[in-house]
Design a protein around this motif. Sequence first.
Motif, PDB file in Angstrom:
ATOM      1  N   ARG A  30       0.875  -1.138  -0.068  1.00 43.45           N
ATOM      2  CA  ARG A  30      -0.037   0.009  -0.043  1.00 43.45           C
ATOM      3  C   ARG A  30       0.749   1.074   0.118  1.00 43.45           C
ATOM      4  O   ARG A  30       1.822   1.098   0.516  1.00 43.45           O
ATOM      5  N   TYR A  65      -2.614   6.666  -0.819  1.00 44.85           N
ATOM      6  CA  TYR A  65      -3.445   5.625  -1.899  1.00 44.85           C
ATOM      7  C   TYR A  65      -3.761   4.463  -0.884  1.00 44.85           C
ATOM      8  O   TYR A  65      -3.808   3.459  -1.257  1.00 44.85           O
ATOM      9  N   GLU A  66      -4.349   4.660   0.262  1.00 41.56           N
ATOM     10  CA  GLU A  66      -4.533   3.608   1.072  1.00 41.56           C
ATOM     11  C   GLU A  66      -5.499   2.523   0.720  1.00 41.56           C
ATOM     12  O   GLU A  66      -5.550   1.462   0.995  1.00 41.56           O
ATOM     13  N   ASP A  67      -6.591   3.051  -0.061  1.00 47.49           N
ATOM     14  CA  ASP A  67      -7.521   1.846  -0.773  1.00 47.49           C
ATOM     15  C   ASP A  67      -7.130   1.167  -1.791  1.00 47.49           C
ATOM     16  O   ASP A  67      -7.676   0.178  -2.134  1.00 47.49           O
ATOM     17  N   GLU A  68      -5.542   1.241  -2.158  1.00 44.72           N
ATOM     18  CA  GLU A  68      -5.307   0.569  -3.561  1.00 44.72           C
ATOM     19  C   GLU A  68      -3.965  -0.222  -3.278  1.00 44.72           C
ATOM     20  O   GLU A  68      -3.473   0.151  -2.198  1.00 44.72           O
ATOM     21  N   TRP A  69      -4.094  -1.325  -3.914  1.00 54.95           N
ATOM     22  CA  TRP A  69      -2.930  -2.303  -3.589  1.00 54.95           C
ATOM     23  C   TRP A  69      -2.385  -2.239  -4.921  1.00 54.95           C
ATOM     24  O   TRP A  69      -2.464  -1.968  -6.030  1.00 54.95           O
ATOM     25  N   ARG A  96      -0.447  -1.224 -10.227  1.00 57.11           N
ATOM     26  CA  ARG A  96      -1.643  -1.244  -9.387  1.00 57.11           C
ATOM     27  C   ARG A  96      -2.484  -2.356  -9.504  1.00 57.11           C
ATOM     28  O   ARG A  96      -2.694  -2.825 -10.787  1.00 57.11           O
ATOM     29  N   ARG A 148      -9.862 -10.482  -1.083  1.00 49.50           N
ATOM     30  CA  ARG A 148     -10.188  -9.129  -1.632  1.00 49.50           C
ATOM     31  C   ARG A 148     -11.185  -9.251  -2.533  1.00 49.50           C
ATOM     32  O   ARG A 148     -12.241  -8.612  -2.926  1.00 49.50           O
ATOM     33  N   LYS A 169     -14.575 -10.063  -0.854  1.00 46.38           N
ATOM     34  CA  LYS A 169     -15.010  -8.874  -0.304  1.00 46.38           C
ATOM     35  C   LYS A 169     -15.822  -7.852  -1.621  1.00 46.38           C
ATOM     36  O   LYS A 169     -16.585  -7.411  -1.414  1.00 46.38           O
ATOM     37  N   ASN A 170     -14.926  -7.767  -2.759  1.00 38.75           N
ATOM     38  CA  ASN A 170     -15.567  -7.072  -4.014  1.00 38.75           C
ATOM     39  C   ASN A 170     -16.797  -7.721  -4.250  1.00 38.75           C
ATOM     40  O   ASN A 170     -17.773  -6.940  -4.662  1.00 38.75           O
ATOM     41  N   LYS A 226     -19.597  -6.801  -2.106  1.00 38.34           N
ATOM     42  CA  LYS A 226     -19.975  -5.459  -2.365  1.00 38.34           C
ATOM     43  C   LYS A 226     -20.857  -5.337  -3.842  1.00 38.34           C
ATOM     44  O   LYS A 226     -21.846  -4.659  -3.757  1.00 38.34           O
ATOM     45  N   ASP A 240     -12.491  -3.439 -13.039  1.00 38.67           N
ATOM     46  CA  ASP A 240     -11.567  -4.341 -11.988  1.00 38.67           C
ATOM     47  C   ASP A 240     -11.377  -5.696 -12.094  1.00 38.67           C
ATOM     48  O   ASP A 240     -10.450  -6.398 -12.243  1.00 38.67           O
TER      49      ASP A 240
END
Length: 152
Positions: A19, A23-27, A54, A84, A87-88, A91, A114
């Motif tokens: 991380r 850009y905390e929400d992006e890997w 990314r 992840r 989780k997606n 969502k 994505d």
Amino acid sequence: MNDSAGQDKRRFDFGDIVRIDGYEDEWYRVEGYTELNYYSLEGMYQESYYDLARIPDGLYLDGYDDNMTLICTAEEAWEALEKRKEKNRKKTLNIKSKKSSQEQIDDLLDEHNDFMELYRITRDKEYVELAKLAFEFIKELQQNPKLRTYKN
């Protein structure tokens, strides 16, 4: 210079997922690194930076030791990406929002892109199914713009 000497100085290795500050929400996946040595009369100065891609779209970014945080090592990456993905998936399957239909469609198109990029990286066909699901939700929204919640 011996390659193993440089390896001892690096905090991150190929395939690690990190991380970036801001850009905390992006890997990002570590794709490579560069080590530069500067020599002068006063001595030597060394600078290092990492080549990052990314996840999921591969956008390139440089990272430095002081602005990167390890999410998982390369060996743990598959499991982290699977978590992840789940989780997606949740969502995408349960979008509850006060957003307009167009904003929801934009979000679903982002999700679709994505998922397709994750498929390109991992070749996991479940990502294609999730991308199709996002398009199904878009069709529903276009037919009934007042619809706000989608469930599998």
